[in-house]
Design a protein around this motif. Structure first.
Motif, short mmCIF file in Angstrom:
data_model
loop_
_atom_site.label_atom_id
_atom_site.label_comp_id
_atom_site.label_asym_id
_atom_site.label_seq_id
_atom_site.Cartn_x
_atom_site.Cartn_y
_atom_site.Cartn_z
N CYS A 1 -2.89 -3.29 -8.14
CA CYS A 1 -1.97 -2.18 -7.92
C CYS A 1 -1.46 -1.67 -9.28
N TYR B 1 1.15 -0.23 -10.32
CA TYR B 1 2.57 -0.36 -10.67
C TYR B 1 2.98 -1.81 -10.94
N GLU C 1 4.26 0.60 1.20
CA GLU C 1 4.32 1.14 -0.17
C GLU C 1 4.47 2.66 -0.20
N TRP D 1 -1.94 4.98 -6.34
CA TRP D 1 -1.16 3.80 -6.75
C TRP D 1 -1.97 2.50 -6.72
N ALA E 1 8.53 6.38 -7.53
CA ALA E 1 7.34 5.92 -8.26
C ALA E 1 6.51 7.14 -8.67
N PHE F 1 1.30 2.28 -15.31
CA PHE F 1 2.49 3.10 -15.03
C PHE F 1 3.65 2.79 -15.98
#
Ligand code: 5AD
Ligand code: FES
Length: 350
Positions: free
Chosen positions: A67, A69, A163, A173, A205, A241
């Protein structure tokens, strides 16, 4: 103005996608205050001023997913990886029991080491030692068969944030082998098996718009999860990110209030991420309509290594310190931590 929309939300617990989007995009400090005071009133009617605690035990920082993030993503070669031994996990629960916890959340990355037989053994030991407690799992996406075996072993609840409910944003993402479809398959399997299910999403996000958040609210309205975990995005320095701004406490609290009004009896945590971006984040979350906090019971030696995002709070404090700190924080705003499993209450009469 938004007054009519807020009235409609309170009366019907439902808005259209466009209405949710407008409620978010056109918000003002005044609408935030109005939603928070209505959410607080509803929450008091269902749960009073009692705040439920869940003892979080972070059992593994290994993860096979990537992922974009998350600090424990597989491509982060700088992440320190650890696994707790079964004995250590059971000991964390024993310590938590003595501190007044009656729910234990076992959470970890998607780590193949924690196969069904390993987890079933741990669940069985905790249930046998503490039959008055609930065991909640949070180990990401697994097969239906696996969810069935873990449920038979005594796990009654499962946290799996969706999410984001927007398929395009979900793809931005996550790495290509993940999909919102499989996420939704997991959530419906968990529901059908009989778990109390926790969904949830990140706020603020990268690339997320008011329209995306409206999708999240519509999903919560339709799926009616027992629990809903929402927290601000917090950048992690070793992820793609890293350079994006964090989400805000203001928008997170605004959404907490809306979710309380969509489902008056939902179990809604004021999350650690919210407490990380502002010092009084968890207090603000409770005042906006949340009714759960999740202090950390993980061994302090590994705390810093369950490193989902930067500057995570409570990484140096022992379990007893966090329990004491949160208890005092709740008292300071007129709420109290209770010794209780914290099951979902029935809906109040209309
Ligand atoms: N910021 C905020 N929340 C995050 N999570 C993972 N990485 C981050 C981050 N950088 C959340 C995800 C996941 C939960 C365990 O932690 O929503 O479901
Ligand atoms: Fe952990 Fe305050 S809750 S130190």
């Amino acid at each position: 103005g938004l007054a009519l929309l807020i009235d409609k939300l309170c009366r019907t617990r439902s808005l259209s996608l466009g209405e949710y989007e407008r409620l978010i995009a056109q918000r003002t400090p005044g609408t935030a205050r109005e939603l928070a005071s209505r959410a607080d009133a509803v929450r008091r009617r269902v749960y009073g001023t009692k705040v439920f605690t869940r003892g979080l035990i972070e059992v593994s920082s290994f993860c096979k997913n990537d992922c974009l993030y998350c600090g424990i993503r597989r491509s982060n070669a700088t992440a320190r990886r650890y696994r707790l031994f079964a004995d250590e996990i059971v000991k964390c629960a024993d310590t938590g029991y003595d501190l007044g916890f009656r729910t234990f959340v076992l959470q970890g990355g998607e780590d193949p080491f924690f196969a069904d037989d390993v987890l079933c053994g741990i669940i069985g030991r905790i249930r046998a030692a503490h039959p008055d407690c609930a065991v909640t799992l949070s180990f990401g996406e697994r097969s239906r068969k696996s969810y069935e075996r873990l449920h038979e072993a005594g796990a009654e609840r499962y946290l799996l944030r969706h999410e984001t409910a927007s398929p395009a944003l979900y793809r931005r993402w996550h790495s290509p082998e993940m999909s919102l479809e499989n996420r939704m398959r997991c959530l419906s399997d968990l529901r059908e098996i009989g778990y109390a299910v926790g969904a949830g999403f990140m706020v603020g996000a990268p690339f997320q718009t008011a329209a995306d958040l409206a999708c999240d609210l519509q999903f919560i309205e339709r799926f009616q999860p027992e629990m809903c975990g929402i927290g601000p995005f917090v950048p992690h320095h070793a992820t793609p990110f890293s350079a994006f701004a964090p989400g805000t406490a203001e928008l997170t609290c605004y959404l907490l209030s809306i979710i309380r009004l969509i489902k008056p009896n939902v179990l809604l945590p004021a999350t650690t991420a919210l407490g990380t971006i502002v010092p009084d984040g968890r207090e603000r979350g409770i005042l906006a309509g949340a009714n759960v906090v999740m202090p950390n019971l993980s061994p302090v030696a590994h705390r810093k290594d369950y490193d989902l995002y930067d500057n995570k709070i409570c990484t140096g404090e022992e379990a007893a310190e966090c329990r004491g700190c949160l208890g005092a924080r709740m008292l300071s705003i007129g709420y109290e931590l209770v010794v209780d499993r914290g099951d979902m209450a029935p809906l109040p009469e209309a």
